[in-house]
Scaffold this motif. Structure first.
Motif, PDB file in Angstrom:
ATOM      1  N   PHE A  82       0.827  -1.210   0.000  1.00  0.00           N
ATOM      2  CA  PHE A  82       0.000   0.000   0.000  1.00  0.00           C
ATOM      3  C   PHE A  82       0.859   1.257   0.000  1.00  0.00           C
ATOM      4  O   PHE A  82       0.434   2.306  -0.487  1.00  0.00           O
ATOM      5  CB  PHE A  82      -0.942  -0.008   1.208  1.00  0.00           C
ATOM      6  N   ALA A  83       2.056   1.151   0.553  1.00  0.00           N
ATOM      7  CA  ALA A  83       2.964   2.298   0.543  1.00  0.00           C
ATOM      8  C   ALA A  83       3.605   2.485  -0.823  1.00  0.00           C
ATOM      9  O   ALA A  83       4.132   3.554  -1.130  1.00  0.00           O
ATOM     10  CB  ALA A  83       4.039   2.126   1.609  1.00  0.00           C
ATOM     11  N   GLY A  84       3.558   1.437  -1.648  1.00  0.00           N
ATOM     12  CA  GLY A  84       4.034   1.555  -3.025  1.00  0.00           C
ATOM     13  C   GLY A  84       5.533   1.481  -3.203  1.00  0.00           C
ATOM     14  O   GLY A  84       6.064   1.966  -4.211  1.00  0.00           O
ATOM     15  N   TYR A  85       6.263   0.867  -2.249  1.00  0.00           N
ATOM     16  CA  TYR A  85       7.718   0.785  -2.449  1.00  0.00           C
ATOM     17  C   TYR A  85       8.230  -0.646  -2.585  1.00  0.00           C
ATOM     18  O   TYR A  85       9.438  -0.856  -2.783  1.00  0.00           O
ATOM     19  CB  TYR A  85       8.469   1.514  -1.328  1.00  0.00           C
ATOM     20  N   ASP A  86       7.339  -1.646  -2.505  1.00  0.00           N
ATOM     21  CA  ASP A  86       7.794  -3.026  -2.695  1.00  0.00           C
ATOM     22  C   ASP A  86       6.592  -3.874  -3.090  1.00  0.00           C
ATOM     23  O   ASP A  86       5.644  -4.043  -2.305  1.00  0.00           O
ATOM     24  CB  ASP A  86       8.426  -3.575  -1.416  1.00  0.00           C
ATOM     25  N   PRO A  91     -12.066   3.758   0.721  1.00  0.00           N
ATOM     26  CA  PRO A  91     -12.543   4.044  -0.644  1.00  0.00           C
ATOM     27  C   PRO A  91     -11.554   4.851  -1.479  1.00  0.00           C
ATOM     28  O   PRO A  91     -11.534   4.744  -2.715  1.00  0.00           O
ATOM     29  CB  PRO A  91     -13.833   4.839  -0.404  1.00  0.00           C
ATOM     30  N   GLU A  92     -10.735   5.639  -0.810  1.00  0.00           N
ATOM     31  CA  GLU A  92      -9.755   6.432  -1.547  1.00  0.00           C
ATOM     32  C   GLU A  92      -8.526   5.621  -1.964  1.00  0.00           C
ATOM     33  O   GLU A  92      -7.692   6.092  -2.752  1.00  0.00           O
ATOM     34  CB  GLU A  92      -9.296   7.614  -0.700  1.00  0.00           C
ATOM     35  N   GLU A  93      -8.450   4.418  -1.443  1.00  0.00           N
ATOM     36  CA  GLU A  93      -7.283   3.574  -1.742  1.00  0.00           C
ATOM     37  C   GLU A  93      -7.396   3.082  -3.184  1.00  0.00           C
ATOM     38  O   GLU A  93      -8.429   2.569  -3.606  1.00  0.00           O
ATOM     39  CB  GLU A  93      -7.241   2.389  -0.769  1.00  0.00           C
ATOM     40  N   GLU A  94      -6.306   3.212  -3.937  1.00  0.00           N
ATOM     41  CA  GLU A  94      -6.327   2.860  -5.355  1.00  0.00           C
ATOM     42  C   GLU A  94      -5.243   1.849  -5.720  1.00  0.00           C
ATOM     43  O   GLU A  94      -4.954   1.635  -6.899  1.00  0.00           O
ATOM     44  CB  GLU A  94      -6.155   4.123  -6.214  1.00  0.00           C
ATOM     45  N   GLN A  95      -4.656   1.212  -4.702  1.00  0.00           N
ATOM     46  CA  GLN A  95      -3.520   0.325  -4.969  1.00  0.00           C
ATOM     47  C   GLN A  95      -3.965  -1.007  -5.577  1.00  0.00           C
ATOM     48  O   GLN A  95      -3.230  -1.608  -6.360  1.00  0.00           O
ATOM     49  CB  GLN A  95      -2.739   0.065  -3.677  1.00  0.00           C
ATOM     50  N   ALA A 116      -3.012  -5.074  -9.151  1.00  0.00           N
ATOM     51  CA  ALA A 116      -2.369  -4.087  -8.275  1.00  0.00           C
ATOM     52  C   ALA A 116      -1.478  -3.161  -9.083  1.00  0.00           C
ATOM     53  O   ALA A 116      -0.949  -3.532 -10.147  1.00  0.00           O
ATOM     54  CB  ALA A 116      -1.555  -4.776  -7.202  1.00  0.00           C
ATOM     55  N   LEU A 117      -1.314  -1.952  -8.573  1.00  0.00           N
ATOM     56  CA  LEU A 117      -0.366  -1.012  -9.165  1.00  0.00           C
ATOM     57  C   LEU A 117       1.056  -1.444  -8.810  1.00  0.00           C
ATOM     58  O   LEU A 117       1.313  -1.897  -7.692  1.00  0.00           O
ATOM     59  CB  LEU A 117      -0.614   0.399  -8.658  1.00  0.00           C
ATOM     60  N   PRO A 118       1.992  -1.329  -9.729  1.00  0.00           N
ATOM     61  CA  PRO A 118       3.390  -1.660  -9.412  1.00  0.00           C
ATOM     62  C   PRO A 118       3.987  -0.620  -8.475  1.00  0.00           C
ATOM     63  O   PRO A 118       3.469   0.491  -8.353  1.00  0.00           O
ATOM     64  CB  PRO A 118       4.080  -1.648 -10.778  1.00  0.00           C
TER      65      PRO A 118
END
Length: 254
Positions: free
Chosen positions: A112-116, A168-172, A182-184
């Motif tokens: 969710f933090a988008g770093y791994d 709801p704002e989560e877009e991962q 999932a987003l990379p």
């Protein structure tokens, strides 16, 4: 003729006078022999005097045989003494189980933090586009859709933390045509963070319902060879909620 008779009589009288002295000597020798034999006759008495001491030695044997019995009787007490020491009074997870839960939670939080995103095993050939965002299909087992993702997160975090991650704002993440997408990872980790030290802290209670995972992170100077200039600690409460243990608070530290 009278002289011969007188001489014969004198000899007879002389012999008669000598006879008592010989019997007296023999009598004296006989009594001396009895006296000399008396110590020898006492030897049996001396031998019999040893008998009581022998009986005392035989009486000491039971005393020696009781000594091993006394030692054996003390062995149960010695075998029982370690039992209270082996009991910790804890019924919760072990330290290693807590640390493994922390590692799993750190991995999930990184998605969710988008770093791994390595743990998601994204398939770069299977994409799903939502607006201007491009998602890749998750091939990790057990994560087939958003519902399964929520179920997995609830094994690590409390409901409040899960709701925050999947707001709801989560877009991962998103459901796509062939499963979960999932987003990379779009950013790297903080380059000012160095090595970490992790410890599990338990309260002094007989049956605790929570513990704390304390993570101490080195703060390094990347412009000066990465030397350590400071350190910072983070506490993550791990609590029993119902029948499971979960993190009730979590944050990104990298």
């Amino acid at each position: 003729m009278k002289k011969i008779l007188l001489l014969t009589a004198a000899l007879t009288v002389g012999l008669a006078a000598c006879a008592p002295s010989q019997s007296a000597e023999s009598s004296a020798l006989s009594s001396a022999a009895v006296i000399s034999e008396t110590p020898e006759s006492l030897i049996p008495d001396e031998t019999s005097a040893v008998i009581p001491s022998a009986s005392l030695e035989s009486e000491a044997v039971p005393v020696e045989s009781e000594s091993p019995d006394a030692e054996l009787s003390s062995e149960p007490a010695e075998s029982e003494s370690p039992e209270p020491l082996a009991s910790t009074g804890r019924t919760g997870p072990s330290d290693e189980e807590v640390l493994q839960a922390y590692r799993d939670a750190t991995e999930a939080n990184a998605w969710f933090a988008g770093y791994d995103d390595s743990g998601l095993l994204l398939d770069a050939e299977d994409i799903c586009t939502v607006g201007e965002r491009t998602y890749y299909r998750v091939t990790r087992g057990g994560l087939e859709n958003m519902d399964s993702l929520r179920a997995y997160l609830k094994t690590l975090f409390s409901d409040e933390v899960v709701d925050s991650l999947l707001s709801p704002e989560e877009e991962q993440f998103t459901d796509g045509p062939d499963g979960l997408y999932a987003l990379p990872a779009g950013r790297g980790s903080d380059i000012t963070r160095g090595g970490t030290t992790t410890a599990v802290l338990w309260p002094e209670e007989e049956d605790p319902v929570s513990c704390t995972v304390r993570v101490t992170v080195e703060i390094v100077d990347p412009m000066n060879g990465g030397i350590v200039v400071d350190q910072q600690s983070y506490d993550f409460p791990y609590t029993r909620v119902g029948e499971k243990w979960v993190f009730t608070q979590f944050e990104t530290i990298f």
